[in-house]
Design an enzyme around this catalytic site. Structure first.
Site, mmCIF file in Angstrom:
data_model
loop_
_atom_site.group_PDB
_atom_site.id
_atom_site.type_symbol
_atom_site.label_atom_id
_atom_site.label_comp_id
_atom_site.label_asym_id
_atom_site.label_seq_id
_atom_site.Cartn_x
_atom_site.Cartn_y
_atom_site.Cartn_z
ATOM 1 N N GLY A 1 13.269 -0.857 -2.481
ATOM 2 C CA GLY A 1 12.167 -1.359 -3.289
ATOM 3 C C GLY A 1 10.960 -1.679 -2.432
ATOM 4 C CB CYS A 2 8.071 -3.916 -3.022
ATOM 5 S SG CYS A 2 6.606 -4.534 -2.180
ATOM 6 C CG PHE A 3 7.072 -2.171 2.544
ATOM 7 C CD1 PHE A 3 6.084 -2.895 1.880
ATOM 8 C CD2 PHE A 3 6.701 -0.959 3.138
ATOM 9 C CE1 PHE A 3 4.774 -2.450 1.808
ATOM 10 C CE2 PHE A 3 5.395 -0.492 3.075
ATOM 11 C CZ PHE A 3 4.437 -1.247 2.409
ATOM 12 C CD1 TRP A 4 4.605 -6.173 1.212
ATOM 13 C CD2 TRP A 4 4.231 -6.844 -0.888
ATOM 14 N NE1 TRP A 4 3.363 -5.735 0.852
ATOM 15 C CE2 TRP A 4 3.098 -6.132 -0.425
ATOM 16 C CE3 TRP A 4 4.227 -7.367 -2.177
ATOM 17 C CZ2 TRP A 4 1.975 -5.937 -1.225
ATOM 18 C CZ3 TRP A 4 3.093 -7.176 -2.971
ATOM 19 C CH2 TRP A 4 1.986 -6.465 -2.498
#
Length: 235
Positions: free
Chosen positions: A59-62
């Site tokens: 998913g989003c790397f954040w």
């Protein structure tokens, strides 16, 4: 602290706006953590090296970066892109979903303090939902796929064995769709993506989707959790 150029600031603002919209428009809560057994048999991989790396996409790397920055034994966790070519490794291009890249995090760790298997246990239980195909939470597209990009044959075999172990135990209600492939290249993301969860804890997307993951890490793995994250940039 790194000073962003106007173009980077504009891109960051667009990313923030899109993420906030995705967060506010989704009706379900953040993905829940799932307790998974520790790796066994061939999934156990030890090492006496001072440092090793693996690239994890979920998913989003954040959020993935945030989780591993709060993990004891991790020396560095860098957001970036993996799975595609170097000339398409930019946020604007990867966001199209046509580059072959996945948003990913390069995790450098001390295997004398945390094992590859422990990292995978955190990855499957806390960092993301490995049963979601080409999406994660409110984010959709192949760039948000679940994937482990390995640095050695030993890592590949251990990851495949652990997936087989979890599927056999029916830990999840659906089969794991995580891809396992040798890393062909990792390309560091733009500076404004680094340390994002730490720098923007009140940003709606982070508060809704990613801070719960870090909280679950603390609850499920208190001995491994570190309160002060290891950051890419010193501040």
């Amino acid at each position: 602290m790194t000073t962003l150029k106007p173009a980077a600031l504009a891109s960051a603002a667009l990313c923030l706006a899109l993420a906030s919209f995705a967060c506010l428009s989704t009706a379900h809560a953040a993905e829940a953590a799932v307790a998974v057994p520790a790796p066994a048999g061939k999934a156990v991989l030890g090492s006496t090296a001072s440092s090793e790396t693996v690239v994890l996409a979920g998913g989003c790397f954040w959020g993935v970066q945030g989780v591993f920055q709060h993990t004891q034994g991790v020396l560095k966790a860098v957001s970036g892109y993996a799975g595609g070519k170097s000339d398409t490794a930019s946020y604007s291009m990867v966001s199209s979903g046509t580059t072959g890249h996945a948003e990913a995090v390069q995790v450098t760790y001390d295997p004398r303090k945390i094992s590859f298997g422990q990292l995978l246990q955190i990855y499957f239980s806390v960092a993301h939902d490995p049963t979601q195909l080409n999406r994660q939470g409110p984010d959709q597209g192949t760039q948000y796929r679940s994937a482990i990009f390995t640095a050695s044959d030993e890592q590949t075999q251990a990851a495949q064995a652990y997936i087989a172990q979890l599927n056999a135990a029916k830990v999840f209600a659906a089969p794991i769709v995580t891809q396992v492939a040798p890393l062909q290249g990792f390309y560091r993301a733009e500076d404004y993506h680094q340390d994002y969860a730490t720098l923007h804890p009140n940003q709606p997307y982070i508060a809704y989707n990613d801070l719960p993951k870090i909280g679950n890490l603390q609850k499920m793995y208190p001995a491994i959790y570190r309160a002060d994250p290891v950051l890419v940039f010193k501040r």
